[in-house]
Design a protein around this motif. Sequence first.
Motif, PDB file in Angstrom:
ATOM      1  N   ASP A  28       0.711  -1.210  -0.029  1.00  0.00           N
ATOM      2  CA  ASP A  28       0.010  -0.099  -0.048  1.00  0.00           C
ATOM      3  C   ASP A  28       0.874   1.420  -0.135  1.00  0.00           C
ATOM      4  O   ASP A  28       1.480   1.588   0.937  1.00  0.00           O
ATOM      5  N   PHE A  82       2.055   5.115   0.207  1.00  0.00           N
ATOM      6  CA  PHE A  82       1.563   6.244   1.172  1.00  0.00           C
ATOM      7  C   PHE A  82       1.494   7.397   0.168  1.00  0.00           C
ATOM      8  O   PHE A  82       2.152   7.769  -0.705  1.00  0.00           O
ATOM      9  N   GLN A 129      -0.556  -2.062  10.253  1.00  0.00           N
ATOM     10  CA  GLN A 129       0.915  -2.408   9.650  1.00  0.00           C
ATOM     11  C   GLN A 129       1.951  -2.814  10.690  1.00  0.00           C
ATOM     12  O   GLN A 129       1.816  -1.818  11.766  1.00  0.00           O
ATOM     13  N   GLY A 130       2.488  -3.614  10.812  1.00  0.00           N
ATOM     14  CA  GLY A 130       3.547  -4.016  12.049  1.00  0.00           C
ATOM     15  C   GLY A 130       2.603  -4.353  13.234  1.00  0.00           C
ATOM     16  O   GLY A 130       3.307  -3.894  14.281  1.00  0.00           O
ATOM     17  N   TYR A 165       8.886   6.289   4.612  1.00  0.00           N
ATOM     18  CA  TYR A 165       8.144   4.968   5.325  1.00  0.00           C
ATOM     19  C   TYR A 165       8.172   4.283   4.222  1.00  0.00           C
ATOM     20  O   TYR A 165       7.487   4.251   3.081  1.00  0.00           O
ATOM     21  N   ARG A 166       8.689   2.739   4.401  1.00  0.00           N
ATOM     22  CA  ARG A 166       8.433   1.992   3.423  1.00  0.00           C
ATOM     23  C   ARG A 166       7.199   1.507   3.424  1.00  0.00           C
ATOM     24  O   ARG A 166       6.424   1.169   4.532  1.00  0.00           O
ATOM     25  N   PRO A 167       6.572   1.308   2.165  1.00  0.00           N
ATOM     26  CA  PRO A 167       5.140   0.877   1.996  1.00  0.00           C
ATOM     27  C   PRO A 167       4.749  -0.395   2.866  1.00  0.00           C
ATOM     28  O   PRO A 167       5.502  -1.326   2.521  1.00  0.00           O
ATOM     29  N   SER A 168       3.845  -0.394   3.402  1.00  0.00           N
ATOM     30  CA  SER A 168       3.310  -1.790   4.078  1.00  0.00           C
ATOM     31  C   SER A 168       4.023  -2.524   5.027  1.00  0.00           C
ATOM     32  O   SER A 168       4.114  -3.474   5.569  1.00  0.00           O
ATOM     33  N   HIS A 169       5.308  -1.519   5.599  1.00  0.00           N
ATOM     34  CA  HIS A 169       6.206  -1.943   6.478  1.00  0.00           C
ATOM     35  C   HIS A 169       5.896  -1.273   7.837  1.00  0.00           C
ATOM     36  O   HIS A 169       4.861  -0.414   8.014  1.00  0.00           O
ATOM     37  N   ALA A 170       6.283  -1.586   8.939  1.00  0.00           N
ATOM     38  CA  ALA A 170       5.780  -1.196  10.441  1.00  0.00           C
ATOM     39  C   ALA A 170       6.442   0.240  10.450  1.00  0.00           C
ATOM     40  O   ALA A 170       6.251   0.926  11.521  1.00  0.00           O
ATOM     41  N   ALA A 196       5.723   3.555   9.440  1.00  0.00           N
ATOM     42  CA  ALA A 196       5.067   4.475   9.671  1.00  0.00           C
ATOM     43  C   ALA A 196       4.204   4.338  11.022  1.00  0.00           C
ATOM     44  O   ALA A 196       4.106   5.235  11.826  1.00  0.00           O
ATOM     45  N   THR A 197       3.591   3.095  11.232  1.00  0.00           N
ATOM     46  CA  THR A 197       2.610   2.923  12.380  1.00  0.00           C
ATOM     47  C   THR A 197       3.680   2.986  13.739  1.00  0.00           C
ATOM     48  O   THR A 197       3.218   3.614  14.629  1.00  0.00           O
ATOM     49  N   TYR A 198       5.032   2.713  13.522  1.00  0.00           N
ATOM     50  CA  TYR A 198       5.964   2.668  14.611  1.00  0.00           C
ATOM     51  C   TYR A 198       6.063   4.181  15.113  1.00  0.00           C
ATOM     52  O   TYR A 198       6.333   4.598  16.325  1.00  0.00           O
ATOM     53  N   PHE A 240       4.202   6.869  14.271  1.00  0.00           N
ATOM     54  CA  PHE A 240       2.795   7.143  14.864  1.00  0.00           C
ATOM     55  C   PHE A 240       2.713   7.028  16.340  1.00  0.00           C
ATOM     56  O   PHE A 240       2.459   7.830  17.148  1.00  0.00           O
ATOM     57  N   LYS A 241       3.123   5.654  16.742  1.00  0.00           N
ATOM     58  CA  LYS A 241       2.965   5.115  18.027  1.00  0.00           C
ATOM     59  C   LYS A 241       3.986   5.770  19.071  1.00  0.00           C
ATOM     60  O   LYS A 241       3.624   6.245  20.244  1.00  0.00           O
ATOM     61  N   THR A 297       7.719  10.777   3.395  1.00  0.00           N
ATOM     62  CA  THR A 297       8.701  10.938   4.358  1.00  0.00           C
ATOM     63  C   THR A 297       8.012  11.343   5.499  1.00  0.00           C
ATOM     64  O   THR A 297       6.860  11.627   5.711  1.00  0.00           O
ATOM     65  N   ARG A 298       8.956  11.280   6.765  1.00  0.00           N
ATOM     66  CA  ARG A 298       8.336  11.600   8.084  1.00  0.00           C
ATOM     67  C   ARG A 298       7.664  12.965   8.061  1.00  0.00           C
ATOM     68  O   ARG A 298       6.731  13.052   8.629  1.00  0.00           O
TER      69      ARG A 298
END
Lengths: 372, 372, 372, 372
Positions: A283, A285, A304-305, B117-122, B124-126, B128-129, B333-334
């Motif tokens: 997917d 971004f 994701q992850g 952010y690599r697509p469909s990798h962790a 972005a969500t990491y 975010f969190k 990017t970030r």
Amino acid sequence: MASSICTNKPFLQIQAVGSTYGNYFRVTTFGESHGGGVGCVIDGCPSRVPLSEADMQVELDRRRPGQSRITTPRKETDTCCISSGVADGITTGSPIKVEVPNTDQRGHDYNEMSLAYRPSHADATYDFKYGVRSVQGGGRSSARETIGRVAAGAVAKKILKQFSGTEVLAYVSQAHKVVLPEHLVDHETLTLDQVESNIVRCPNPEYAEKMIAAIDAVRVRGDSVGGVVTCIVRNVPRGLGSPVFDKLEAELAKAAMSLPATKGFEFGSGFAGTFLTGSEHNDEFFTDEHGRIRTRTNRSGGIQGGISNGEIINMRIAFKPTSTIGRKQNTVTRDRKEIELTARGRHDPCVVPRGLSPNDIYLLICHLVFSI
Amino acid sequence: MASSICTNKPFLQIQAVGSTYGNYFRVTTFGESHGGGVGCVIDGCPSRVPLSEADMQVELDRRRPGQSRITTPRKETDTCCISSGVADGITTGSPIKVEVPNTDQRGHDYNEMSLAYRPSHADATYDFKYGVRSVQGGGRSSARETIGRVAAGAVAKKILKQFSGTEVLAYVSQAHKVVLPEHLVDHETLTLDQVESNIVRCPNPEYAEKMIAAIDAVRVRGDSVGGVVTCIVRNVPRGLGSPVFDKLEAELAKAAMSLPATKGFEFGSGFAGTFLTGSEHNDEFFTDEHGRIRTRTNRSGGIQGGISNGEIINMRIAFKPTSTIGRKQNTVTRDRKEIELTARGRHDPCVVPRGLSPNDIYLLICHLVFSI
Amino acid sequence: MASSICTNKPFLQIQAVGSTYGNYFRVTTFGESHGGGVGCVIDGCPSRVPLSEADMQVELDRRRPGQSRITTPRKETDTCCISSGVADGITTGSPIKVEVPNTDQRGHDYNEMSLAYRPSHADATYDFKYGVRSVQGGGRSSARETIGRVAAGAVAKKILKQFSGTEVLAYVSQAHKVVLPEHLVDHETLTLDQVESNIVRCPNPEYAEKMIAAIDAVRVRGDSVGGVVTCIVRNVPRGLGSPVFDKLEAELAKAAMSLPATKGFEFGSGFAGTFLTGSEHNDEFFTDEHGRIRTRTNRSGGIQGGISNGEIINMRIAFKPTSTIGRKQNTVTRDRKEIELTARGRHDPCVVPRGLSPNDIYLLICHLVFSI
Amino acid sequence: MASSICTNKPFLQIQAVGSTYGNYFRVTTFGESHGGGVGCVIDGCPSRVPLSEADMQVELDRRRPGQSRITTPRKETDTCCISSGVADGITTGSPIKVEVPNTDQRGHDYNEMSLAYRPSHADATYDFKYGVRSVQGGGRSSARETIGRVAAGAVAKKILKQFSGTEVLAYVSQAHKVVLPEHLVDHETLTLDQVESNIVRCPNPEYAEKMIAAIDAVRVRGDSVGGVVTCIVRNVPRGLGSPVFDKLEAELAKAAMSLPATKGFEFGSGFAGTFLTGSEHNDEFFTDEHGRIRTRTNRSGGIQGGISNGEIINMRIAFKPTSTIGRKQNTVTRDRKEIELTARGRHDPCVVPRGLSPNDIYLLICHLVFSI
């Protein structure tokens, strides 16, 4: 000196404790289908949340038996009563106890079955584990146990609505061989009213008719069918879930597979996604017009992850055909004699329309929202 | 007075704790792919169990990278060291700490990716969190984290072998579009040697060749594929699991879906079973020549009412295609700028042969065996 | 980038979940003193244990209010009802739900207090935490909450009696300034009948009289007193407890200090033991006539290194004087106005005789016995 | 059918899991005094907290052996190493693993003791429970295990300082028969420097001298003494703790009593408070000049109804005299032979100055702060 893995000394038989769900928003259910009643204790609910029996009753009414010809004819009013944890219409921070009495018990319907194990039912395994027949004592395998979860889910739903506008919807996307094509439902705009517009809870009227016909066809033969529920979560806060053992998809899978009669779980691209290559599946971004990072496609299913990315979470849950059927089957009795059994009692020809309660998912999300 | 659901006062940001698994046999993993090392602490292991690094090393060697052309070329010897909880070759009842140092770190391979952010990798969500990039700090999404689970699983395997002869086997039953027909594998007689006889871990040599060819075809294009792992458990004690939230299938689903890259789980008849009627689906009971209650068919997949019935448990787990690919993709990017990214680093073109470790299932079963 | 320890973003107010006790034998209590009722859900009880309301009622009758002039005149019959988890007189392995309705509610007694915080009572802290007055909603600080624990303890008692003959006894060893000399009670031979032979539950008749006189002296003045309960456990299986965080003495301390109005806990030589030297304090081992390893003295109080050694466990628990008294006190209202308050309502002049229930200790021991 | 409480079938010996503390800020310790090292894994730490080994080292140096003539002469540098969960000087949200290698092992010092159980030590109970000698394998009873807690406590301390300015201080208030009068310490103004100004950690220089003399007197005779630690918590957020099983005093008692060699715990008025009447004991409320509700006295010790009220929490913890002494004692061997034993090895003549680490309390408070 011998290893202590395996000993023969007298010991205390542990019974797994499995009636509690969640660490932050914690629900304990109790009761079985043929005892005094069923219900739950909710611990960890914030104080000063407006709450009444009416909030739960609307959800309970949705899962109530006897609603239509495709559900069990068992008649229960399923009227809930909150006896602690709420005062003057608001929660107090103390445990909330909710109970629904059992009113339509026909224990005798089950008497002749008490000798034989119903095929693919919990009878045999309960007896292996507890040394009692579930008909008599356990009965926790009854869909009636889920009443406690539905009541608790109603509280979770209320909290989530206020906190993040998070919304869970579930609908029947397959009944027996009738498969609703994915493109006929728009997950962005789907409403509860659309789901509730027919007795099979399929938001597409045409396919709803086909499903009802399919269920009717087996019902009259005393047989049953299974199907698939699709469940979506909208307005998911980002950051739900954690990277390792408690990945969001792992928690969702456990919540879904804890519902009776489930056989499979998938989210996002699911099993079908295994046929794609990485370049087809990923997917990409982009940054949307509000400056928010989004994905153009959603094969990730919002996760994701192990962590939510804010897109819609979508899941598909497989339900097997109801195991109790009105047809003759071979089985054995408790003392190992082979017999023929024709089950009686009142049961759903298809558990899927009533099994699709999104409330377990509300419970899970609520539990997780406390920990983001 | 306002509800206390949602407030604006300063508060302490909770981080979900998700690195511990099990209540009776409890494993906590630590470490990330690019730090000092990875490992685990095992609490609750019985004392006086013979145990050495060799017991774990054989399992670690199976999941080690760099084994063949279809796995990541990353070179790690993955040599484990037990530093507590074992003395004179037997367990002492104290926590067992096992660690594997990271030796082949090429942090710079990832540097240019640290912005995007690599697509469909962790990634972005990491971010975010946790507000950190996983490349730098988290890295818990790496398959390398599973080393701790594999080491712990080796202990569980040993305990289960002695206690109940319970055995878990996993093999690749689908790689991209190559699907191994079910009838070609006999779950009663399948051996680990058959699984290990080729680099793709498919017990049928002919299909193994087809799968390897399919993986090679995408590998040379810098792309990746997914697939399906079938996992079976033999000699399962009866009575594992509990009736409600912690049904055995729910626990298995959670354990399986906690592995990286999984998208779906099914057991017994699974999604296909939804097309059957109850009379077609039910497993009739009989009494075998040893006087033991058995089922003639096994569409229940060894589990009824959330509890094991003693038949073989079978599961199918879907793995998506590896998200890190060597092809150009659009991403952000970030700081929300849209860019094109071609990922570098060393990754598996197909994670399935290494992702199929049965050790998570050993962990689960071991945990459950303590509570029957 | 700022640390994420402390943020100002909107968040969900967590409420600690604290109504569940134990992992193996797990009890969840619910209800407050002025709602519909109080009770508990017991999960993890072995199946096929003979159990009836009578087993619990005898324990509930011991803690019931209105038993004598030295306890609260509140009248409750405290009749319990088991509504699930038991069938045909035996446990089924399902959660056992027990409930005792509240019958003698005089909410109006408390009305005028609803503005002011009673000194040293839970009023203020409940309001700080939950934003509600405990009189109205919480009420979990009421000794009435312990009904759920007593009912659950009755089940634990039954299991322990059968499994290991383990027995817990508690008696009043101090009331206000009347201190029962230790040598007047023989812990090897003490019986429940001796404890129950008088209304203050002191096994020595002479000191019982003195204690009753001391309580009467303050009662007539509208004042209250505290005291000390001594609690012993006999026939303790060896090996209970674990070496680090969950030492047996740590678990016992937590269980004891979770009772309302407690201020201190000691076991074995306790605070007095700090005045001894090691050579005076150590318990020498010997081998008794049955070949069993014993200690000649028991300053260890039955626990060494966090683990039971099989000797009698003895504990002393300090209870403060009841905070609700019938005398004028200075305090503040919810909106911070200073006022004078004379509390009404019906309360124990001395909570110790009713506070000494050994059932919390039964719960703990039962929980621990499952894990040796 | 027989009850299933107690059976003779082969079963898996459960070992209690007791090396993990906390649900929100969760610490797992590992290692024993004579193995490869000791340490901990911290899960649930917020991300982006500045953290380095130096933060922990200062705390570890305080509890290090060999600091003075009144502590064990064992020499350990106790240098800690963080190997995961921190990158670029800030926490990443992943588990933080810290380890301190054992450097000064003299296993042979213990060899002759390996046959006999040291009186009042963990030797016998560990052997009863695990079937191994603690000298060899367990060794978890060593004060050395607390290194992991101290390291984790350093992280908790840092979080609490930033979040709420919460501060924990502990000092020796009694050593053998030397009792520091309460009025000589002002808990409002006490500083860490005052505590650390002498080797016995008593903030009053005169009494510090007396205590050191008392310890010296027994040390030269090969004997040991006990004592009392007073521990206070300042700037406590209101609302910590919960009303029933997890009362704040219950959690504090458990945390304190999980330290090695403790025999008693009291807070606020403690055991002495049992001699007062309610009217003497109650803490009247008033509104201070900042409009804040306060109590004039603090016999409640900062806790009412199980929940913190914002006043200073004060506790007193009794430590028995060190059980390992250099004098001849009667005991038995593993095979039940009675012998005389003169223990060797290097041990503290008084564990109190090193046992008073406030870090366990930091851990507890930190865990609780996440749940207010």
